[in-house]
Scaffold this active site. Structure first.
Site, short mmCIF file in Angstrom:
data_model
loop_
_atom_site.label_atom_id
_atom_site.label_comp_id
_atom_site.label_asym_id
_atom_site.label_seq_id
_atom_site.Cartn_x
_atom_site.Cartn_y
_atom_site.Cartn_z
CB CYS A 141 -0.94 -0.01 1.21
SG CYS A 141 -2.17 -1.32 1.18
CB ALA A 142 4.07 2.21 1.46
#
Length: 349
Positions: A141-142
């Protein structure tokens, strides 16, 4: 050295739309009778804040167990199509062609492709034979924010060149019929598919510039988020409550990142965050000392697309840009590691 400007930004989703209420009914049919705790966890579907999501395969495809060969074939077909679509939109918005791109950064953590995706679509995109390729895997997700930081540094290193960032995630392909865990139920309730593309250029190109970037890696947090790899495919790992971790740890980490940028919370006109889920958004507002409801674009993106992993925060940025950015924004996302990734944007009205 000139900073990298955001020349264009585009987003794309696959053609199949899934309503959250229909996903819950299907989950009851497929998992309910085999998972004794399903009824206790089924309320998660209603609490995600999601109305609909998108997938690369028709709804019925997900109702049968799938192994690595089928998942990989679906990934390659779906990811290549999304790459061409979203990159094409970004190029058109920037009045460029594929031949104008000097560097391609491809971010993805939900499928494996060797040769990597940008090589597979190079002919269709019209990329030159000397284009620099930078595939990036494992940021989860980063990845949208970390990928933006990587792409901006590559643009800054060669002023005047065009850097294309494409982040694609097909989270729906990780659906598992054989894992009767809360983590798997959370994944079924949250994840959707999508892609985003950004073109960056240092020296000129736009009013919005990548001012700074920074990350914070917490020690001993490998168990918070990630993939397990087994004969059936990727299996999601969620072994700690992420909202509670955010409330306890995010504020000092972001404060340290801002300090390294020679900034403070008071300098940030808007936070643009990866909306991992409804409870995550609420925790982010508390941790960043924002009024509840401030992260409105985040809630809108989550409702319409679900959690698409790395591209999601760029969907939020797209909506925030349409509304008008303040002089300085901070993009934030959390991902496996466990890591906070931040990029500061400077916008000239």
């Amino acid at each position: 050295m000139p900073t990298a400007a955001l020349v264009s930004l585009a987003t794309s989703v696959p053609p199949h739309t899934f309503l959250q209420k229909d996903v819950l009914v299907a989950a009851w049919d497929v998992l309910g009778s085999r998972f004794p705790d399903f009824e206790r966890f089924s309320g998660i579907f209603a609490n995600t804040g999601i109305i609909k999501r998108h997938g690369v395969k028709p709804f019925d495809w997900y109702l049968k167990p799938r192994g690595w060969p089928e998942r990989t074939a679906a990934f390659l077909e779906g990811a290549e199509a999304l790459f061409v679509d979203v990159a094409g939109k970004a190029l058109a918005d920037a009045h460029l062609t594929g031949a104008d791109i000097d560097t391609v950064v491809t971010v993805c953590s939900t499928g494996i492709a060797t040769p990597s995706l940008e090589a597979r679509v190079a002919r269709r995109m019209g990329f030159r034979s000397d284009v620099t390729r930078v595939p990036v895997f494992g940021l989860g997700c980063a990845g949208g924010i970390s990928g933006l930081a990587i792409a901006s540094r590559l643009a800054q290193a060669r002023p005047g060149t065009n850097v294309l960032l494409v982040t694609i995630e097909l989270c729906s392909l990780a659906l598992r019929h054989d894992q009767f865990t809360k983590a798997n139920i959370v994944a079924v309730s949250l994840f959707g598919d999508g892609a985003a593309a950004v073109i960056l250029r240092a020296g000129d190109g736009g009013a919005t510039r990548i001012e700074h970037a920074g990350e914070h890696l917490w020690p001993d947090t490998l168990d918070i988020m990630g993939w397990s790899v087994d004969p059936e495919g990727f299996g999601v790992i969620f072994r700690r409550t992420i909202p509670e971790f955010i409330l306890a740890n995010l504020n000092p980490a972001v404060m340290q990142i801002l300090a390294r940028m020679q900034l403070s919370f008071a300098d940030i006109g808007r936070f643009i965050c990866h909306p991992g889920g409804a409870k995550v958004i609420t925790a982010l507002e508390s941790a960043l000392a924002l009024d509840q409801g401030s992260l409105d674009c985040e809630r809108k993106v989550l409702a319409d697309y679900g959690n698409m992993s790395s591209p999601t925060v760029l969907f939020v940025l797209e909506q925030a840009r349409a509304r008008g950015l303040p002089a300085r924004s901070l993009l934030t996302a959390l991902g496996p590691g466990f890591t906070a990734s931040c990029v500061a944007l400077r916008h000239a009205a």
